[in-house]
Design a protein around this motif. Structure first.
Motif, PDB file in Angstrom:
ATOM      1  N   TYR A 126     -41.910 -39.428  -4.840  1.00  0.00           N
ATOM      2  CA  TYR A 126     -40.806 -38.634  -4.308  1.00  0.00           C
ATOM      3  C   TYR A 126     -39.774 -38.467  -5.412  1.00  0.00           C
ATOM      4  N   ASN A 127     -39.390 -37.239  -5.686  1.00  0.00           N
ATOM      5  CA  ASN A 127     -38.370 -36.975  -6.719  1.00  0.00           C
ATOM      6  C   ASN A 127     -38.712 -37.656  -8.047  1.00  0.00           C
ATOM      7  N   GLU A 134     -37.973 -42.564   6.806  1.00  0.00           N
ATOM      8  CA  GLU A 134     -37.306 -41.630   5.896  1.00  0.00           C
ATOM      9  C   GLU A 134     -36.181 -42.331   5.128  1.00  0.00           C
ATOM     10  N   ARG A 135     -35.475 -43.215   5.831  1.00  0.00           N
ATOM     11  CA  ARG A 135     -34.407 -43.975   5.160  1.00  0.00           C
ATOM     12  C   ARG A 135     -34.963 -44.858   4.046  1.00  0.00           C
ATOM     13  N   GLU A 151     -35.558 -42.645   1.104  1.00  0.00           N
ATOM     14  CA  GLU A 151     -34.278 -42.314   0.456  1.00  0.00           C
ATOM     15  C   GLU A 151     -33.761 -43.505  -0.338  1.00  0.00           C
ATOM     16  N   HIS A 152     -33.879 -44.677   0.261  1.00  0.00           N
ATOM     17  CA  HIS A 152     -33.393 -45.894  -0.377  1.00  0.00           C
ATOM     18  C   HIS A 152     -34.125 -46.163  -1.687  1.00  0.00           C
ATOM     19  N   CYS A 183     -36.318 -43.932  -3.417  1.00  0.00           N
ATOM     20  CA  CYS A 183     -36.590 -42.799  -4.317  1.00  0.00           C
ATOM     21  C   CYS A 183     -35.504 -41.734  -4.334  1.00  0.00           C
ATOM     22  N   GLY A 184     -34.404 -41.945  -3.606  1.00  0.00           N
ATOM     23  CA  GLY A 184     -33.400 -40.891  -3.507  1.00  0.00           C
ATOM     24  C   GLY A 184     -33.960 -39.759  -2.679  1.00  0.00           C
ATOM     25  N   HIS A 185     -33.145 -38.748  -2.440  1.00  0.00           N
ATOM     26  CA  HIS A 185     -33.680 -37.696  -1.576  1.00  0.00           C
ATOM     27  C   HIS A 185     -32.983 -36.362  -1.804  1.00  0.00           C
TER      28      HIS A 185
END
Ligand code: PMP
Length: 281
Positions: free
Chosen positions: A37-38, A272-273, A276-277, A279-281
């Motif tokens: 991710y990202n 999803e959190r 994000e935690h 890999c950022g989002h």
């Protein structure tokens, strides 16, 4: 583009597999698919640990340290300016004259490359359909083996029926999907098959379990029957590339009211959190 090939990053055209590679001839190898991710790998440590565990179960010694493999991956992601995609990583026994006997000296073939792949956002919202079929695979399902013919034939049953996944059962007990882990929600409690020789202990499965523990949501790692699955309040599948996908119809019959359930949607939010935690989002 660039790929990982035997400890180096090389041009894709330079990564050529020998006709006597045991991965090619015997399916003698293990693999991982890692979500990026990202540009950042998600649950990288867990995937690398499982790769080494799979290798050990087939008596294969990987001639690189875990850190070396992680460094190769980070290096590849940088060189390829990766965003959101999948990394395929495979290690086979290596090249030796064809013989079933495991060679004492063979130098394993390592490959790794990026594959396109976006998050299946529509399926996450609407859910997908599945069929149930007998689990005719072998009894080493805990090894992430590149011998995938059993899974390929099961998946054909799903796609022939216009479905996303084939849910497998052994003697009436649901094991997993052809390429996913399967979960049932009944009266607010979650159920999934225990991690033994009949399933692959999915990294996504393990992440969901840690979310259930942390949020004190009730679950049991217990097998459940085909009939229980058909009468479930909610069903969903988990995998690295699909994350958490509701299953809203099985063999043409709606599960619950035929739409994604509350517990499934809550877990999607929690998952999803985590992304994000990490890999950022
Ligand atoms: N079971 C099987 C048979 C699989 O092939 C996969 C994914 N390759 C999974 C479960 C899900 O595992 P993970 O969450 O690690 O992708």
């Amino acid at each position: 583009g660039k790929v990982i090939f035997n400890g180096h990053i090389v041009d894709r055209e330079k990564a050529i597999i020998h006709i006597e590679d045991r991965g090619f001839q015997f399916g003698d190898g293990v693999y991982e698919v890692i979500r990026i991710y990202n540009g950042k790998p998600f649950t990288l440590k867990e995937h690398i640990d499982r790769l080494y565990a799979s290798a050990q179960k087939i008596y294969m010694e990987i001639p690189y340290s875990k850190q070396e493999v992680k460094d190769l991956i980070i290096n590849l992601l940088e060189q390829e300016s990766a965003s959101t995609c999948n990394l395929y990583l495979q290690i086979s026994r290596g090249v030796v004259p064809r013989n079933h006997v495991i060679p004492e000296t063979a130098s394993p073939t390592l490959i790794g490359y990026l594959m396109p792949g976006t998050r299946p956002v529509d399926l996450m919202k609407t859910g997908g359909k599945a069929v149930i079929t007998e689990d005719l695979r072998w009894h080493y399902c805990d090894i992430k083996s590149i011998s995938l013919l059993g899974a390929v034939l099961a998946k054909k049953k799903a796609t022939d029926a216009g479905c996303l996944e084939a849910i497998l059962h052994r003697d009436g007990i649901i094991t997993e999907g052809s390429s996913t882990n399967i979960w049932m929600v009944q009266n607010g409690k979650l159920f999934t098959h225990p991690a033994n020789q009949f399933i692959l202990n999915g990294i996504t499965r393990q992440k969901v379990i840690s979310l259930l523990d942390f949020n004190q949501l009730p679950y049991e790692e217990t097998g459940f029957t085909v009939e229980q699955l058909q009468n479930a309040d909610e069903l969903f599948l988990t995998s690295t590339t699909m994350e958490i996908i509701p299953i809203v119809e099985v063999d043409g019959v709606k599960i619950g009211n035929g739409t994604p359930g509350d517990v499934t949607r809550k877990l999607q939010t929690l998952f999803e959190r985590e992304i994000e935690h990490e890999c950022g989002h």
